[in-house]
Design a protein around this motif. Structure first.
Motif, PDB file in Angstrom:
ATOM      1  N   LEU A  26     -11.355  28.179  20.602  1.00 38.42           N
ATOM      2  CA  LEU A  26     -10.857  26.962  20.567  1.00 38.42           C
ATOM      3  C   LEU A  26     -10.880  25.994  19.299  1.00 38.42           C
ATOM      4  CD1 LEU A  26     -12.457  25.487  24.224  1.00 38.42           C
ATOM      5  CD2 LEU A  26     -10.087  26.181  23.656  1.00 38.42           C
ATOM      6  N   MET A  27     -11.834  26.081  18.734  1.00 37.77           N
ATOM      7  CA  MET A  27     -12.029  25.367  17.753  1.00 37.77           C
ATOM      8  C   MET A  27     -10.928  25.834  16.527  1.00 37.77           C
ATOM      9  SD  MET A  27     -15.224  24.722  15.261  1.00 37.77           S
ATOM     10  CE  MET A  27     -15.249  23.544  13.877  1.00 37.77           C
ATOM     11  N   HIS A  28     -10.839  27.377  16.324  1.00 35.13           N
ATOM     12  CA  HIS A  28      -9.963  27.795  15.437  1.00 35.13           C
ATOM     13  C   HIS A  28      -8.540  27.553  15.740  1.00 35.13           C
ATOM     14  CE1 HIS A  28      -9.008  31.355  12.602  1.00 35.13           C
ATOM     15  NE2 HIS A  28      -8.127  31.682  13.449  1.00 35.13           N
ATOM     16  N   GLY A  29      -8.106  27.640  17.318  1.00 36.00           N
ATOM     17  CA  GLY A  29      -6.654  27.342  17.393  1.00 36.00           C
ATOM     18  C   GLY A  29      -6.521  25.901  17.078  1.00 36.00           C
ATOM     19  N   HIS A  30      -7.578  24.879  17.438  1.00 36.47           N
ATOM     20  CA  HIS A  30      -7.351  23.521  17.114  1.00 36.47           C
ATOM     21  C   HIS A  30      -7.145  22.995  15.645  1.00 36.47           C
ATOM     22  CE1 HIS A  30      -7.661  19.086  17.534  1.00 36.47           C
ATOM     23  NE2 HIS A  30      -8.508  19.073  16.764  1.00 36.47           N
ATOM     24  N   LEU A  31      -7.860  23.789  14.719  1.00 37.59           N
ATOM     25  CA  LEU A  31      -7.716  23.794  13.460  1.00 37.59           C
ATOM     26  C   LEU A  31      -6.333  24.314  12.947  1.00 37.59           C
ATOM     27  CD1 LEU A  31     -11.260  25.051  12.276  1.00 37.59           C
ATOM     28  CD2 LEU A  31     -10.287  22.717  11.978  1.00 37.59           C
ATOM     29  N   LYS A  32      -5.961  25.170  13.444  1.00 42.76           N
ATOM     30  CA  LYS A  32      -4.518  26.040  13.090  1.00 42.76           C
ATOM     31  C   LYS A  32      -3.548  24.812  13.447  1.00 42.76           C
ATOM     32  CE  LYS A  32      -1.540  28.822  11.606  1.00 42.76           C
ATOM     33  NZ  LYS A  32      -1.645  29.407  10.121  1.00 42.76           N
ATOM     34  N   CYS A  38      -0.706  18.842   9.155  1.00 47.38           N
ATOM     35  CA  CYS A  38      -0.874  18.487   7.795  1.00 47.38           C
ATOM     36  C   CYS A  38      -0.131  19.056   6.775  1.00 47.38           C
ATOM     37  CB  CYS A  38      -2.539  18.978   7.477  1.00 47.38           C
ATOM     38  SG  CYS A  38      -2.951  18.296   6.033  1.00 47.38           S
ATOM     39  N   GLU A  39       0.269  20.307   7.000  1.00 51.97           N
ATOM     40  CA  GLU A  39       1.238  20.804   6.108  1.00 51.97           C
ATOM     41  C   GLU A  39       2.774  20.233   6.147  1.00 51.97           C
ATOM     42  OE1 GLU A  39       2.600  25.347   5.024  1.00 51.97           O
ATOM     43  OE2 GLU A  39       2.504  25.044   7.018  1.00 51.97           O
ATOM     44  N   VAL A  57      -4.037  13.730   1.836  1.00 52.62           N
ATOM     45  CA  VAL A  57      -3.623  14.726   2.772  1.00 52.62           C
ATOM     46  C   VAL A  57      -3.771  16.147   2.256  1.00 52.62           C
ATOM     47  CG1 VAL A  57      -1.419  15.796   4.066  1.00 52.62           C
ATOM     48  CG2 VAL A  57      -2.013  13.179   3.814  1.00 52.62           C
ATOM     49  N   GLN A  58      -3.668  16.189   0.925  1.00 52.30           N
ATOM     50  CA  GLN A  58      -4.050  17.587   0.275  1.00 52.30           C
ATOM     51  C   GLN A  58      -5.555  17.955   0.402  1.00 52.30           C
ATOM     52  OE1 GLN A  58      -3.207  17.862  -3.754  1.00 52.30           O
ATOM     53  NE2 GLN A  58      -2.357  19.595  -3.996  1.00 52.30           N
ATOM     54  N   GLY A  59      -6.662  17.019   0.061  1.00 53.23           N
ATOM     55  CA  GLY A  59      -7.961  17.171   0.345  1.00 53.23           C
ATOM     56  C   GLY A  59      -8.029  17.550   1.789  1.00 53.23           C
ATOM     57  N   TYR A  60      -7.561  16.750   2.734  1.00 55.43           N
ATOM     58  CA  TYR A  60      -7.932  17.039   4.203  1.00 55.43           C
ATOM     59  C   TYR A  60      -7.284  18.614   4.385  1.00 55.43           C
ATOM     60  CZ  TYR A  60      -7.763  16.349   9.350  1.00 55.43           C
ATOM     61  OH  TYR A  60      -7.865  16.393  10.754  1.00 55.43           O
ATOM     62  N   MET A  61      -6.072  18.937   3.989  1.00 55.05           N
ATOM     63  CA  MET A  61      -5.886  20.346   4.038  1.00 55.05           C
ATOM     64  C   MET A  61      -6.748  21.277   3.426  1.00 55.05           C
ATOM     65  SD  MET A  61      -3.240  22.367   5.509  1.00 55.05           S
ATOM     66  CE  MET A  61      -1.913  23.260   5.184  1.00 55.05           C
ATOM     67  N   GLU A  62      -7.168  21.191   2.341  1.00 60.01           N
ATOM     68  CA  GLU A  62      -8.241  21.852   1.901  1.00 60.01           C
ATOM     69  C   GLU A  62      -9.376  22.228   2.801  1.00 60.01           C
ATOM     70  OE1 GLU A  62     -10.765  22.448  -2.219  1.00 60.01           O
ATOM     71  OE2 GLU A  62      -8.993  21.395  -2.269  1.00 60.01           O
ATOM     72  N   ALA A  63      -9.802  20.907   3.210  1.00 58.35           N
ATOM     73  CA  ALA A  63     -10.970  20.804   4.356  1.00 58.35           C
ATOM     74  C   ALA A  63     -10.832  21.796   5.691  1.00 58.35           C
ATOM     75  CB  ALA A  63     -11.360  19.506   4.626  1.00 58.35           C
ATOM     76  N   LEU A  64      -9.349  21.672   5.949  1.00 55.32           N
ATOM     77  CA  LEU A  64      -9.130  22.243   7.213  1.00 55.32           C
ATOM     78  C   LEU A  64      -8.957  23.780   7.239  1.00 55.32           C
ATOM     79  CD1 LEU A  64      -6.243  19.892   8.530  1.00 55.32           C
ATOM     80  CD2 LEU A  64      -8.587  20.056   9.900  1.00 55.32           C
ATOM     81  N   THR A  65      -8.441  24.237   5.882  1.00 60.34           N
ATOM     82  CA  THR A  65      -8.551  25.468   5.626  1.00 60.34           C
ATOM     83  C   THR A  65      -9.953  26.091   5.635  1.00 60.34           C
ATOM     84  OG1 THR A  65      -6.302  24.954   4.458  1.00 60.34           O
ATOM     85  CG2 THR A  65      -7.518  27.143   3.839  1.00 60.34           C
TER      86      THR A  65
END
Length: 87
Positions: A26-32, A38-39, A57-65
């Motif tokens: 669930l967490m994996h799908g939500h992050l995707k 974000c992209e 937003v660029q930093g947030y994307m890095e954290a999500l990744t």
């Protein structure tokens, strides 16, 4: 968020109650989904247009990744552990 699950997004509530779905999935799908959103925002922002927002937003994307990769690796390692344990 609901009163039953005040910290869980509504689209995850059914999955939370379905005990056949591992929570890491669930967490994996939500992050995707968050990464895709974000992209899209990054593509709509110009680096020169709004520098603070773009950097955020660029930093947030890095954290999500990083979290996405972690959930993926945890899932694989858990599978390997379970296979070794039940072998």
């Amino acid at each position: 968020m609901s009163s039953k699950y005040p910290f869980i997004p509504p689209h995850l509530e059914k999955g939370l109650e379905d005990i056949s779905i591992p929570l890491i999935d669930l967490m994996h799908g939500h992050l995707k989904v968050e990464m895709l959103d974000c992209e899209e925002e990054l593509n709509n922002l110009s680096e020169t247009q709004d520098v603070p927002r773009y950097n955020y937003v660029q930093g947030y994307m890095e954290a999500l990744t990083n979290l996405y990769c972690l959930t993926y690796n945890l899932s694989i390692d858990r599978k390997n552990i379970e296979e070794a344990y039940f072998a």
